[in-house]
Design a protein around this motif. Structure first.
Motif, mmCIF file in Angstrom:
data_model
loop_
_atom_site.group_PDB
_atom_site.id
_atom_site.type_symbol
_atom_site.label_atom_id
_atom_site.label_comp_id
_atom_site.label_asym_id
_atom_site.label_seq_id
_atom_site.Cartn_x
_atom_site.Cartn_y
_atom_site.Cartn_z
ATOM 1 N N ILE A 39 -105.090 -35.235 9.042
ATOM 2 C CA ILE A 39 -103.798 -35.879 8.784
ATOM 3 C C ILE A 39 -102.949 -35.938 10.039
ATOM 4 O O ILE A 39 -102.196 -36.902 10.264
ATOM 5 C CB ILE A 39 -103.046 -35.130 7.657
ATOM 6 C CG1 ILE A 39 -103.859 -35.150 6.356
ATOM 7 C CG2 ILE A 39 -101.671 -35.760 7.421
ATOM 8 C CD1 ILE A 39 -104.165 -36.529 5.824
ATOM 9 N N SER A 40 -103.067 -34.939 10.912
ATOM 10 C CA SER A 40 -102.236 -34.907 12.118
ATOM 11 C C SER A 40 -102.580 -36.019 13.097
ATOM 12 O O SER A 40 -101.817 -36.302 14.026
ATOM 13 C CB SER A 40 -102.368 -33.554 12.807
ATOM 14 O OG SER A 40 -103.681 -33.371 13.303
ATOM 15 N N GLN A 41 -103.751 -36.673 12.905
ATOM 16 C CA GLN A 41 -104.123 -37.808 13.762
ATOM 17 C C GLN A 41 -103.334 -39.067 13.417
ATOM 18 O O GLN A 41 -103.375 -40.052 14.161
ATOM 19 C CB GLN A 41 -105.621 -38.099 13.625
ATOM 20 C CG GLN A 41 -106.517 -36.919 13.974
ATOM 21 C CD GLN A 41 -106.268 -36.397 15.372
ATOM 22 O OE1 GLN A 41 -106.213 -37.160 16.324
ATOM 23 N NE2 GLN A 41 -106.101 -35.083 15.485
ATOM 24 N N MET A 42 -102.617 -39.044 12.311
ATOM 25 C CA MET A 42 -101.837 -40.215 11.904
ATOM 26 C C MET A 42 -100.615 -40.371 12.812
ATOM 27 O O MET A 42 -99.878 -39.399 13.044
ATOM 28 C CB MET A 42 -101.390 -40.049 10.444
ATOM 29 C CG MET A 42 -100.556 -41.186 9.920
ATOM 30 S SD MET A 42 -100.029 -40.892 8.202
ATOM 31 C CE MET A 42 -99.153 -42.437 7.891
ATOM 32 N N PRO A 43 -100.381 -41.556 13.334
ATOM 33 C CA PRO A 43 -99.188 -41.766 14.154
ATOM 34 C C PRO A 43 -97.920 -41.380 13.392
ATOM 35 O O PRO A 43 -97.747 -41.751 12.226
ATOM 36 C CB PRO A 43 -99.211 -43.273 14.454
ATOM 37 C CG PRO A 43 -100.658 -43.643 14.333
ATOM 38 C CD PRO A 43 -101.211 -42.777 13.242
ATOM 39 N N GLY A 44 -97.081 -40.615 14.026
ATOM 40 C CA GLY A 44 -95.823 -40.215 13.401
ATOM 41 C C GLY A 44 -95.866 -38.872 12.722
ATOM 42 O O GLY A 44 -94.824 -38.342 12.321
ATOM 43 N N LEU A 98 -104.295 -30.518 -4.119
ATOM 44 C CA LEU A 98 -103.989 -30.364 -2.705
ATOM 45 C C LEU A 98 -102.641 -30.992 -2.402
ATOM 46 O O LEU A 98 -102.366 -32.123 -2.797
ATOM 47 C CB LEU A 98 -105.084 -31.029 -1.873
ATOM 48 C CG LEU A 98 -105.163 -30.653 -0.391
ATOM 49 C CD1 LEU A 98 -106.585 -30.854 0.112
ATOM 50 C CD2 LEU A 98 -104.221 -31.505 0.451
ATOM 51 N N MET A 99 -101.815 -30.232 -1.691
ATOM 52 C CA MET A 99 -100.487 -30.713 -1.324
ATOM 53 C C MET A 99 -100.331 -30.659 0.187
ATOM 54 O O MET A 99 -100.856 -29.768 0.853
ATOM 55 C CB MET A 99 -99.407 -29.852 -1.992
ATOM 56 C CG MET A 99 -97.983 -30.281 -1.667
ATOM 57 S SD MET A 99 -96.772 -29.509 -2.754
ATOM 58 C CE MET A 99 -95.250 -29.942 -1.878
ATOM 59 N N LEU A 100 -99.600 -31.643 0.723
ATOM 60 C CA LEU A 100 -99.280 -31.688 2.141
ATOM 61 C C LEU A 100 -97.781 -31.509 2.336
ATOM 62 O O LEU A 100 -96.977 -32.145 1.649
ATOM 63 C CB LEU A 100 -99.688 -33.028 2.748
ATOM 64 C CG LEU A 100 -101.157 -33.435 2.680
ATOM 65 C CD1 LEU A 100 -101.315 -34.846 3.231
ATOM 66 C CD2 LEU A 100 -102.024 -32.455 3.442
ATOM 67 N N ALA A 101 -97.425 -30.648 3.270
ATOM 68 C CA ALA A 101 -96.049 -30.561 3.754
ATOM 69 C C ALA A 101 -96.062 -31.074 5.188
ATOM 70 O O ALA A 101 -96.840 -30.581 6.021
ATOM 71 C CB ALA A 101 -95.530 -29.135 3.695
ATOM 72 N N ILE A 102 -95.240 -32.077 5.478
ATOM 73 C CA ILE A 102 -95.294 -32.760 6.775
ATOM 74 C C ILE A 102 -93.919 -32.774 7.421
ATOM 75 O O ILE A 102 -92.915 -33.117 6.773
ATOM 76 C CB ILE A 102 -95.802 -34.207 6.605
ATOM 77 C CG1 ILE A 102 -97.207 -34.212 5.998
ATOM 78 C CG2 ILE A 102 -95.788 -34.936 7.942
ATOM 79 C CD1 ILE A 102 -97.740 -35.596 5.729
ATOM 80 N N VAL A 103 -93.894 -32.395 8.689
ATOM 81 C CA VAL A 103 -92.702 -32.577 9.511
ATOM 82 C C VAL A 103 -92.961 -33.780 10.409
ATOM 83 O O VAL A 103 -93.845 -33.732 11.284
ATOM 84 C CB VAL A 103 -92.413 -31.332 10.369
ATOM 85 C CG1 VAL A 103 -91.193 -31.582 11.258
ATOM 86 C CG2 VAL A 103 -92.205 -30.109 9.497
ATOM 87 N N PRO A 104 -92.257 -34.906 10.199
ATOM 88 C CA PRO A 104 -92.512 -36.092 11.024
ATOM 89 C C PRO A 104 -92.192 -35.829 12.497
ATOM 90 O O PRO A 104 -91.340 -34.987 12.827
ATOM 91 C CB PRO A 104 -91.570 -37.153 10.429
ATOM 92 C CG PRO A 104 -91.283 -36.671 9.040
ATOM 93 C CD PRO A 104 -91.271 -35.174 9.131
ATOM 94 N N ALA A 105 -92.891 -36.521 13.366
ATOM 95 C CA ALA A 105 -92.593 -36.444 14.792
ATOM 96 C C ALA A 105 -91.194 -36.992 15.053
ATOM 97 O O ALA A 105 -90.659 -37.788 14.264
ATOM 98 C CB ALA A 105 -93.625 -37.226 15.589
#
Length: 535
Positions: free
Chosen positions: A440-445, A465-472
């Motif tokens: 997932i970290s390969q996704m732009p942003g 499965l859950m994702l917690a994401i901090v956008p760039a």
């Protein structure tokens, strides 16, 4: 022939040898029937497998060589698996849903130059091939061969039909039969080196625990690239010489119909499969079938009660095992222990429940980590392929550390409680959080990504499965875009359900993401793939 009273010498525990013997003893007896598809007798299977081995030998495959195998449940998978084993080569069992970096890692790790891949799955292999230097050739059932200039080169699988039968020496129990990949913990998936004796012991334990007889017919719905379907179930039918009815893909709505149509008497369920069957609408004739025993892992008390009361199944029991350690804990027909895994197989294994920090055994009834080691040679993994450091780590203090928490009473009854290691269990698969996060970290942003398990909405349905994401910094992401990316780069079993965007991830003082905090927070504020109108 190895049946319920096998040779005491593990060097004789070799499934290709047993098939050759079954082919002589019961050539016309039915063995494998694919639901709605082809079938094999023991005699046909034995003859076909020798030709497959001869064909592979003619292609230059030698004993000890790794051969990839990526196929749906089918008679061709059975032929290929046992043909590879007959030759003394090593079958690398690849999950049909692998793609992208997941598949590239396993192909690079095993170093196979040849992969047998079904036509429906060949695109995933072709896409991975430019990143895998060792991969040169594909054998493709269900498809004509491709141009000679193609890389990897495509060859016709059907050449086995006219090949000269292999008549060389068969492998020994101590030789490596196959590699199966397992996550088990965070980090890249690990290739478990499995000797022939190890592979045979799965079925031997199933025969004993389920008290299988020649009157039984096994219904198999689990994928044959995993140990439960291939070795516990199909392997047991091979050793005892009884029919196996194999569904290409599990169907909750057809489960009972298949059992009736094919006269099946025994079956296994794993993880969420039991929950899916029990979630089907009730029918007045739910108990009208010939199923006498079900091995269900984990065996939740409410599930056992439902299978007994609603479906009238006499014996429901469980077990505990791993690809690495075989099945060191088995339940017993006629001795119901709802919620427990079963008793230690003291003939083949030592098992303790220990403090995960000190490796000291804890008192009976106290929670600890399951540690296992073998009593019999070659009925355990040899190690992780090309990962000596991970092998040594798992074998600390000469015990294999399962990473699973349990209790054990004074009689050796083991009750599985939870997983200690940081994995996600979904659709019968162990998923390493780090592999999902990397993809997932390969996704732009995408700045920081944490993957973790939250409970399924289906009782007993394993994890979601859950994702917690901090956008760039400065990036704008949507949950829909994250899911679209995930579906392209992750296997279906690793597809996230929930996505939450956060300003920062909870961390320890040393900067490690606190997944326990995220799990406790749960999906209440998350976007839900199943109900996308939520936040």
């Amino acid at each position: 022939m190895m049946t319920q009273t096998p040779s005491m010498n593990p060097t004789d525990w070799v499934l290709p040898r047993i098939l050759a013997e079954q082919g002589r003893l019961r050539p016309a007896a039915p063995w494998v029937t694919i639901v709605g598809g082809d079938s094999l007798t023991f005699g046909d299977a034995a003859a076909d497998v020798r030709r497959v081995a001869g064909y592979l030998a003619g292609l230059g495959v030698k004993p000890g060589d790794m051969v990839g195998l990526m196929m749906p449940n089918s008679v061709d998978l059975v032929r290929a698996w046992l043909g590879i084993g007959t030759l003394g080569a090593v079958a690398v069992m690849l999950n049909n849903e692998l793609r992208g970096a997941f598949l590239q890692h396993q192909l690079r790790n095993c170093g196979a130059d040849l992969v047998i891949v079904d036509a429906s799955l060949v695109d995933a292999i072709v896409e991975a091939a430019p990143h895998v230097e060792t991969l040169k050739r594909l054998l493709v059932p269900g498809s004509a061969s491709g141009p000679a200039s193609a890389r990897p080169q495509r060859l016709s699988w059907e050449g086995w039909r006219t090949a000269a039968p292999y008549d060389g020496p068969l492998p020994r129990g101590e030789d490596i039969a196959c590699v199966m990949y397992t996550s088990g913990t965070s980090g890249p998936s690990k290739g478990v080196l499995m000797p022939h004796a190890h592979c045979a012991l799965y079925g031997m334990g199933q025969i004993r625990a389920m008290q299988l007889t020649h009157d039984d017919r096994f219904y198999i719905t689990l994928p044959l690239f995993h140990a439960n379907g291939l070795l516990m179930q199909l392997g047991a039918t091979l050793q005892l010489g009884i029919p196996a009815v194999v569904r290409q893909r599990f169907s909750a709505s057809e489960w009972l119909n298949d059992v009736r149509r094919y006269g099946c008497t025994v079956t296994n369920a794993l993880g969420a499969l039991a929950a899916f069957v029990l979630a089907q609408p009730r029918r007045d004739d739910d108990a009208q079938h010939g199923l006498r025993a079900l091995c269900n892992a984990p065996n939740l008390p409410e599930h056992e009660a439902a299978f007994r009361e609603r479906f009238g199944i006499r014996d429901v029991f469980s077990g505990f095992g791993m690809t690495e350690v075989n099945i060191p804990v088995w339940g017993r027909v006629g001795q119901s222990r709802p919620g427990a895994a079963g008793w230690v197989d003291r003939e083949h294994f030592e098992v303790v429940v220990a403090d995960p920090e000190t490796d000291r055994a804890v008192p009976p009834g106290q929670l600890g980590e399951i540690l296992v080691r073998p009593k019999v040679p070659f009925c355990f993994m040899v190690g992780y392929h090309n990962m000596p450091d991970r092998t040594v780590e798992a074998w600390r203090n000469l015990w294999f550390h399962t990473g699973d928490a349990a209790t054990m009473d004074a009689d050796g009854l083991v009750t599985f409680v939870d997983r200690i290691k940081d994995t996600i269990r979904r659709r019968g698969e162990n998923i390493a959080a780090s592999e999902v996060e990397s993809a997932i970290s390969q996704m732009p942003g995408a700045g920081e990504v944490a993957a973790f398990a939250v409970p399924s909405s289906i009782p007993g349905g394993e994890d979601e499965l859950m994702l917690a994401i901090v956008p760039a910094a400065g990036a704008t992401l949507t949950a829909e875009a994250v899911i679209e990316h995930a579906d392209k780069v992750l296997p279906r079993f690793a597809a996230p359900r929930y996505v939450e965007f956060m300003s920062e991830l909870p961390k320890t003082a040393t900067g490690k993401v606190q997944r326990a905090v995220l799990r406790k927070r749960g999906p209440e504020q998350a976007w839900d793939r199943d109900t996308p109108s939520r936040p």
